[in-house]
Motif scaffolding. Structure first.
Motif, short mmCIF file in Angstrom:
data_model
loop_
_atom_site.label_atom_id
_atom_site.label_comp_id
_atom_site.label_asym_id
_atom_site.label_seq_id
_atom_site.Cartn_x
_atom_site.Cartn_y
_atom_site.Cartn_z
N ASN A 293 0.83 -1.20 0.00
CA ASN A 293 0.00 0.00 0.00
C ASN A 293 0.88 1.26 0.00
O ASN A 293 1.49 1.59 1.00
N PRO A 294 0.91 2.00 -1.13
CA PRO A 294 1.84 3.13 -1.22
C PRO A 294 1.50 4.30 -0.29
O PRO A 294 2.29 5.23 -0.16
N SER A 295 0.32 4.27 0.31
CA SER A 295 -0.04 5.40 1.18
C SER A 295 0.87 5.50 2.40
O SER A 295 0.87 6.52 3.09
N ILE A 296 1.69 4.47 2.63
CA ILE A 296 2.61 4.51 3.77
C ILE A 296 3.53 5.73 3.69
O ILE A 296 3.91 6.30 4.71
N PHE A 297 3.84 6.16 2.47
CA PHE A 297 4.78 7.27 2.31
C PHE A 297 4.18 8.62 2.70
O PHE A 297 4.90 9.55 3.03
N VAL A 298 2.84 8.73 2.60
CA VAL A 298 2.21 10.01 2.98
C VAL A 298 1.54 9.92 4.33
O VAL A 298 1.28 10.92 4.98
N ASP A 299 1.27 8.69 4.80
CA ASP A 299 0.62 8.54 6.11
C ASP A 299 1.57 8.86 7.25
O ASP A 299 1.16 9.32 8.30
N ARG A 300 2.85 8.59 7.04
CA ARG A 300 3.80 8.83 8.11
C ARG A 300 4.29 10.26 8.03
O ARG A 300 4.78 10.69 6.98
N PRO A 301 4.17 11.01 9.09
CA PRO A 301 4.40 12.47 9.01
C PRO A 301 5.79 12.87 8.52
O PRO A 301 5.90 13.77 7.69
N ILE A 302 6.84 12.21 9.02
CA ILE A 302 8.19 12.64 8.60
C ILE A 302 8.37 12.40 7.10
O ILE A 302 8.86 13.26 6.37
N SER A 303 7.91 11.23 6.68
CA SER A 303 8.02 10.88 5.27
C SER A 303 7.25 11.88 4.42
O SER A 303 7.75 12.40 3.41
N ALA A 304 6.03 12.19 4.83
CA ALA A 304 5.20 13.13 4.08
C ALA A 304 5.89 14.49 4.02
O ALA A 304 5.94 15.12 2.96
N GLY A 305 6.46 14.94 5.13
CA GLY A 305 7.14 16.23 5.17
C GLY A 305 8.29 16.29 4.18
O GLY A 305 8.45 17.28 3.45
N LEU A 306 9.08 15.20 4.12
CA LEU A 306 10.22 15.17 3.21
C LEU A 306 9.75 15.21 1.75
O LEU A 306 10.35 15.88 0.92
#
Lengths: 323, 499
Positions: free
Chosen positions: B460-473
């Motif tokens: 599930n690719p949403s892991i990259f935007v669900d996690r705040p640090i990852s989303a911020g980067l």
């Protein structure tokens, strides 16, 4: 720089020896112990402890030669297969040496027949650990949780085909779960993700995982030897942790090219027996979480044949052969 | 107070004559291998590992640490003088540093690098002393998803910062990623793109690629116009930065130190990412009259501070958690084990003398490096006056020794030659090799973490935007792209209007 130096040195030594064209008593020049990995890891460490002990014991020079490359150190191991069987090029490798041909195609040697088996050196169990936030205290409880909620669990290994990988595959098979195992490049990154809670199960040597267990950052579930380890006496065996008994050791041995000069074979066999069974060597190994495992030439060969059989069954069952 | 006592304990260790001596040896040796292309700190430490067994644990660690940060100093020397980055992290320094040297400002560039490194080293040491245990936790917040996003940001930054045309930079990044993918598949260990060479199954070494592209490639190009390298028409190799230089370097040094201290904490690309990120930030913030790539002092000050700060803070995961962040740290880990100390979270409490001794010695070592390097600058710059027909074979020899010493394999020499030719072609096509190097290093890490993250998230690719640090980067990466793209779009529109 120095490796270049060593190369130069050994080259000039070779020329010198060839010039003399007289077989002096073995060893008349430095013996290199090839480690098919970069310096700094467990295999390298064991090799350096051994090389130092051998040099001290004999007054001759034994040097570690790191030749990294290929799956499970295939490049360094092939170099040894191709080397002259004069006793001046030896191989020190771990149990993965036996596993590599089982999971990889195109391994250019036969582990049993292309080497002269010299001596078993050391062995140590693995610690099976989970993140401290997990409620399970035994493997049985852990796998019950995995079955109840398979989506939330991930397993890790520090290297494809490593003893830890095989151990987790065996445990998976016995517990009846099919969680796939995520591969990391070495214990460092794998343990970082274990501690960070990204993955939930790993089997890794005592050397790398015990400090984290002591600091309370990893929770031990079992040790993969048939009896408890004196280094971690509080950690139960796999059987005590509620699963069928399992022995999966990370072990180390020394090999030479096949048809080794009998003089060298006799010398090495004798000297390795003396060193490996000494108390000093045992003490040095304790830091690594290993104990000496002495096997003579015939003993190591039988061991390799038996382990090959056992590992190939695990590999087949788990379906982890590289296509 | 507690920290003060601890620092005093460290000072006690660091100023012991034996420790001072080995600290000096380490930094000297580090500077030397940093200067020699291809011989990196990892190889040097590997060689010295057996010798360190005879030393006290803290002494051996002090020396090995000295080699590491000494190499960061030395690596920038060849990058500036000869466009030969000795270390991955000095690839960025070469961009403006080499240009400065060609403009006759080699001495100033080298002093700037030394001053920036010293300042960053001092700040990073202080940070280590005050916050090491809590800093370590930052690294643990980064899972595969966060690393993937960080790598994306790094690659975007490398495109943004490269000189010349955007499509070319993009192409270079992709070539770099492709070369980086050579070797064993992360998850299944299957060999990929190895062309049947066993030697390639462990991947293509960065050192060989960098020496080939930058060193040999540049040489071949220079051979077209004989003696071009010595044609630096500066009357006097001044090494003292002018008042204007000082004014311009202060802010970049501060920014570089900040960026480096944070990024160094992350396992993997630490010092390297730090240098690139610092340069990218500078490119956004500073307005040098020469422009970046034209010999801007900011382009030397900032990445040099960043890589030194990063080199120092990358000790945090090792010393506080027992988790080696890169190959050099793995060697330190090995050195500790051979001393009978198992590195782990308990190191600070069980061996406070080792922990604090090493930290304080880093600052002592930085002082030594400054004292050592400033007078040497005059000598180094004289290298540039050496006739090219001496310099050129010397560089080839050193590159070859460096490549060969990586794994004692002739194969790496062939690779070096191949990348040398590639470097020449790129130079002819006016393609900047820096993004390629970034792709080569970050690409495989990106792939590894991408696949791991997808694995953990069950695809599930949403892991990259669900996690705040990852989303911020990722947001930062998008912003960086937008900043480059917008002026271009605007320009195109204006052009359209004019027609």
């Amino acid at each position: 720089m120095n490796r270049f130096g060593t190369a130069l040195l050994s080259l000039s030594m070779t020329l010198l020896a060839a010039g003399l064209a007289k077989a002096d008593d073995y060893p008349s020049r430095p013996v290199s112990i090839v480690v098919p990995y970069p310096p700094g890891g467990a295999v390298d460490g064991v090799a350096r402890v051994l090389a130092t002990a051998l040099s001290v014991k004999t007054g001759k020079t034994f040097v570690v030669d790191n030749r990294a490359g290929g799956a499970g150190g295939v490049v360094g191991s092939s170099d040894v297969v191709k080397a002259a069987p004069d006793g001046y090029t030896l191989l020190l490798n771990a149990s993965i040496h036996v596993v590599t041909p089982l999971i990889n195609k195109n391994v250019p040697f036969d582990v049993v027949n292309d080497f002269t088996h010299i001596s078993g050196i050391a062995a140590g169990p693995l610690l099976v650990t989970t993140n401290p936030s997990d409620k399970a205290n035994t493997l049985k409880e852990f796998f019950a949780e995995v079955k109840a909620d398979p989506e939330s669990y991930n397993f890790a290994t520090s290297g494809y085909g490593s003893a830890g990988h095989l151990a987790v595959e065996v445990l998976k098979g016995e517990a009846g779960v099919d969680t796939e195992v995520v591969t990391y490049k070495g214990a460092g990154p794998a343990l970082t993700d274990m501690i960070g809670g990204q993955v939930q199960l790993i089997a890794d040597p005592i050397l790398s995982s015990l400090p984290h267990v002591k600091a309370g950052r990893l929770k031990p579930l079992a040790v993969t030897s048939l009896t408890r380890s004196p280094l971690a006496p509080d950690v139960p065996t796999v059987a005590e942790s509620g699963m069928p008994a399992l022995e999966m050791l990370s072990w180390y041995g020394v090999w030479a090219p096949k048809n080794l000069d009998p003089k060298a074979a006799e010398y090495l066999g004798k000297i390795l027996q003396e060193v490996v069974t000494s108390t000093e060597f045992k003490d040095k190994l304790t830091v690594f979480g290993f104990e000496p495992m002495y096997k003579n030439s015939a003993g190591l060969k039988t061991f390799v044949v038996d382990e090959t059989k056992r590992y190939s069954e695990i590999v087949k069952k788990a379906g982890i052969k590289v296509e | 107070m507690e920290t003060l006592n601890a620092l005093l304990l460290g000072l006690d260790q660091a100023i012991l004559p034996t420790n001072l001596f080995w600290c000096l040896m380490g930094t000297l040796l580090g500077t030397l291998v940093g200067v020699l292309p291809g011989l990196g700190p990892a190889a040097t430490m590997a060689i010295l590992l057996p010798f360190t067994i005879g030393l006290e644990p803290v002494t051996s660690l002090i020396m090995m640490a000295g080699i590491y940060y000494g190499a960061q100093y030395g690596g920038s020397t060849t990058a500036i003088l000869l466009n030969l980055p000795g270390e991955a992290s000095s690839v960025v320094t070469a961009i403006d540093g080499y240009k400065m040297a060609r403009n006759g400002r080699a001495g100033v560039a080298l002093s700037t690098a030394a001053i920036g490194s010293f300042f960053a080293g001092t700040v990073a040491t202080l940070l280590l002393a005050l916050f090491a245990p809590s800093l370590a936790e930052i690294g643990l917040l980064f899972g595969p998803a966060e690393y993937f996003s960080l790598m994306i940001l790094g690659l975007v930054a490398s495109i943004v910062l490269s000189r010349g045309s955007l499509p070319k930079a993009l192409a270079m990044v992709f070539i770099g990623i492709l070369v980086g993918l050579v070797g064993q598949d992360v998850q299944t260990a299957a060999p990929r793109f190895t062309l049947g060479f066993q030697e390639m199954s462990s991947g293509v070494s960065f050192v060989v690629v960098a020496m080939g592209l930058f060193g040999i490639g540049e040489l071949i190009k220079d051979l077209e116009t004989p003696e071009s390298r010595t044609a630096i028409n500066a009357p006097f190799f001044s090494m003292i930065p002018s008042r204007e230089d000082w004014r311009r370097m202060i802010a970049p040094i501060l920014r570089g130190t900040g960026v480096g201290s944070v990024l160094g904490l992350l396992p993997g690309g630490g010092a390297l990412l730090a240098a690139f990120a610092a340069y990218a930030i500078e490119k956004r913030v500073a307005r040098p009259p020469e422009g970046f790539g034209g010999g801007a002092i900011e382009g030397v000050a900032s990445p040099e501070s960043a890589n030194n700060a990063g080199a120092q803070t990358s000790f945090v995961p090792l010393l506080t958690l027992g988790l080696p962040a890169n190959a050099v740290m793995a060697l330190m880990f090995g050195a500790l084990i051979m001393q009978g100390i198992a590195p782990g979270p308990t190191l600070i409490s069980e061996h406070p003398d080792v922990f604090w001794g090493v930290i304080v010695s880093m600052w002592v070592g930085n002082v030594m490096l400054l004292v050592l390097n400033l007078p040497l600058i005059g000598i180094w710059t004289r290298l540039l006056t050496m006739p090219f027909h001496y310099l050129f074979p010397a560089i080839v020899v050193f590159c070859s020794i460096g490549a060969f010493s990586l794994s004692n394999s002739v194969f790496d020499l062939w690779l070096l030659g191949a990348f040398g030719v590639a470097g020449y072609i790129f130079a002819k096509l006016d393609c900047d090799p820096a993004p390629l190097v970034m792709g080569l290093i970050l690409g495989p890490m990106m792939e590894e973490n991408f696949r791991r993250a997808m694995f953990l998230a069950r695809g599930n690719p949403s892991i990259f935007v669900d996690r705040p640090i990852s989303a911020g980067l990722l947001v930062l990466a998008v912003l960086a792209i937008a900043m480059v793209a917008l002026p271009k779009i605007k320009a195109v529109r204006e052009e359209a209007f004019q027609e």
